[in-house]
Design an enzyme around this catalytic site. Structure first.
Site, PDB file in Angstrom:
ATOM      1  CG  LEU A 135     -49.815   0.189  -0.277  1.00  0.00           C
ATOM      2  CD1 LEU A 135     -49.461  -0.353   1.093  1.00  0.00           C
ATOM      3  CD2 LEU A 135     -49.270  -0.711  -1.366  1.00  0.00           C
ATOM      4  CB  SER A 182     -48.135   6.060  -8.736  1.00  0.00           C
ATOM      5  OG  SER A 182     -48.734   6.720  -7.674  1.00  0.00           O
TER       6      SER A 182
END
Length: 189
Positions: free
Chosen positions: A35, A108
């Site tokens: 994150l 991602s």
């Protein structure tokens, strides 16, 4: 734009095995997922410095050199994020073919895109690491908007090769954990 039917691949004399001999290293993709604010870009930078100081040729792909150039046409919708990761995976594949150790530092968030990256570069050349840090409190209280993991999904990697906990480890400790885990894989045998 579709693929042209008039494209015929040429076999190149200089291939990945010759480049490995030249660079004296095993190319690899080190995929740092996590994150926003989890420390992945800082770890990636420190890892690249450590690799360089030990004689390895690497290249770091992150938002600074990908989002401003190659992917500057993409937004932050789920589709835009997926296409961003697809292009990064394709660029990584070319760089691995060129003999480089590639480090990526991107949120991602989708398992599907990380799996694509792994399949493009072959599993043996892929090392996935997840950076963890608790930024959820701020996002949940509304201080941070469009935060992946709160306002948009983050699919936690199911089987990362390594998890670093940047809340309880220093950046140096996290970086060394990754370096130690990959060093025997990237030494040319």
């Amino acid at each position: 734009m579709g693929h042209s039917k008039n494209l015929f691949p040429h076999s190149h004399y200089v291939d990945s095995s010759l480049r490995k001999k030249l660079t004296k290293q095993q190319p690899m993709l080190i995929w740092l997922s996590g994150l926003s604010g989890s420390g992945k870009s800082t770890i990636a930078n420190e890892l690249e410095k450590k690799l360089y100081n030990n004689g390895f040729l690497s290249y770091l792909l992150d938002g600074d050199n990908i989002r401003v150039g190659l992917n500057n046409d993409l937004g932050f919708t789920d589709e835009g994020r997926k296409e961003n990761i697809r292009r990064i995976a394709e660029v990584s594949r070319l760089m691995i073919d060129a003999g480089l150790i590639v480090i990526t530092a991107f949120i991602s968030p989708f398992e599907e895109e990380r799996a694509l990256a792994k399949s493009l570069v072959l599993e043996d050349n892929y090392f996935e690491e997840r950076a963890v840090k608790g930024l959820y409190k701020k996002a949940r209280s509304g201080e941070i908007k469009n935060f992946t993991g709160i306002d948009s999904p983050y699919e936690i990697p199911k089987n990362p090769n390594l998890i670093v906990d940047t809340e309880n480890e220093s950046i140096e400790q996290s970086m060394l954990k990754v370096y130690d885990a990959i060093i025997n894989k990237i030494r040319y045998k």
